[in-house]
Write an enzyme that holds these catalytic residues in place. Structure first.
Site: not given
Ligand code: ADP
Length: 393
Positions: A11, A90, A179, A240, A383
């Site tokens: 990732n 990823r 996600h 965010r 993940e």
């Protein structure tokens, strides 16, 4: 290492590279770690190999050197001469094209770079990570696993923005959602916890971490999610803003004299929990400050729980009922307070949280009472394992 199937999951961020080495016969992690501050001063590499944790300072000018340092450590400890069978990557944005994981070719790489238009903070680094890994492992398959793929078949009316249709078509301006591997994983685990088939369940999955998104999962498929064309939309996040009126952008640009780059930076890196509280983007610090009476930290905390609750309420309509609500990611897995507040006004749906189960226990579990009409679960996400499984598939 005999006939074991080894999959390396990578990732890549702009200055970081996370790795997990899986034994896919047993689905166990042999080694994991992260290189940080790549291309910057004081870069470092932290590895946990067979339970032994180490962190060292290293010069890491690019992702290539980071990957070489990781490999060197793996070969000296667990790998020796055993080959890695495949590398799973990823990738944040698959654009309008990729609704499934894909074997990486030059064309796929170019597409990932093109889709940087939708994920400028993520896709360039993802593509760079893949290129470095393909140089380090030229003879094994590389697989791209997209965060957007799970949401690829949301209904059109759930994806479209209310702008002129021709512009949506011309630029692919629509909601994609993110996600995806996490939502897919925790929904599947929730079905197992409930001992019911996933295809028969309506689940609202709440991934609440640094980034947050909520997803309506109907029969194992994503039908609605809170993030949009980029991961900026939806619930307020660590840094965010989440959803805001688009006119706020125009006003900030005009009155604060911000250019496009500066306003993007403001909304992605300086807003959210950090921007409101002025304390931190880290929810543990927000909770601490709120408990000590800091009003802005309380406001940030309240907005987070309120926002998640509103999404769950609206997804109950999207799904025409809810069988289960699942909490995951850093905040969802660990914050007793957030789960309690979010569930406190869902009694109209028949949600009854068990305060003991919410407060205590670790790992995957049911935290609602036996007579709750909606089962509430906590499922730590994984993940990396999902990416490794996709790579094998
Ligand atoms: P990412 O989206 O980067 O993967 P995580 O899922 O790890 O992030 O979530 C990070 C967030 O989880 C941080 O805001 C952190 O404060 C929060 N968090 C982690 N542990 C706890 C805890 N025990 N209680 C409350 N919040 C926590």
């Amino acid at each position: 290492m005999g006939d074991i199937v080894l999959v390396l999951v990578l990732n890549a961020g702009s200055s970081s590279l996370k790795f997990n080495l899986f034994d896919m016969n047993k689905e166990t992690v042999i080694a994991e770690g992260m290189a940080e501050r790549i291309g910057l001063a004081e870069a470092n590499l932290a590895c946990t190999i067979e339970g032994d944790k180490r962190k060292e300072a290293l010069a890491l000018p690019t992702h290539r050197e980071a990957l070489e340092a990781i490999l060197e450590r793996l070969r000296a400890t667990v790998l020796h001469d055993t080959p890695i069978h495949a590398v799973g990557h990823r990738v944040v944005h698959g654009g309008p094209k990729y609704g499934d994981s894909v074997l990486v070719t030059e064309e796929v790489l170019r597409d990932i770079e093109t889709f940087s238009m939708y994920a400028p903070l993520h896709n360039p680094a993802n593509a760079m990570g893949i290129r470095s890994a393909m140089e380090a492992f030229p003879n094994v398959p590389h697989v791209a696993v997209f965060d957007t793929a799970f949401h690829h078949n949301m209904p059109d009316y759930a994806r479209i923005y209310g702008i002129p249709y021709e512009l949506s078509q011309k630029y692919g301006i629509r909601r994609y959602g993110f996600h995806g591997t996490s939502h897919a994983y925790v929904a599947a685990r929730t079905a197992i916890l409930l001992c019911r088939p996933l295809r028969a369940l309506k689940i609202v999955t709440c991934h609440i971490g640094n980034g947050t998104s909520i997803c309506a999962v109907d029969g194992g498929k994503s039908v609605e999610t809170s993030m949009g064309m980029t991961p900026l939309q939806g619930v307020i996040m660590g840094t965010r803003s989440g959803s805001i009126d688009a006119s706020v952008v125009e006003m900030l640009m005009e009155y604060e004299h911000l250019d496009q780059k500066a306003v993007t930076e403001l909304l992605n890196k300086k807003s959210g929990l950090l921007g409101i509280s002025g304390v931190s983007s880290d929810f543990r610090e927000i909770e601490l400050a709120a408990d000590q009476g800091n009003d802005r930290a309380r406001l940030a905390r309240d907005l987070l729980t309120y926002s998640v609750r509103k999404f769950i309420g609206s997804y109950a309509t999207v799904l025409d009922g809810v069988d289960a609500i699942t909490f995951t990611a850093g905040i969802g897995t660990h914050s007793v307070y957030v789960r309690d507040k979010v569930c406190s006004k869902l009694s109209f749906l028949g949600v009854k949280l068990d305060p003991e189960a919410n407060q205590h226990g670790t790992g995957e579990r049911i935290i609602s009472t036996p007579d709750s009409r909606v089962v509430v679960t906590v499922v730590p996400t994984n993940e990396e394992l999902m990416i490794a499984r996709e790579t094998v598939r």
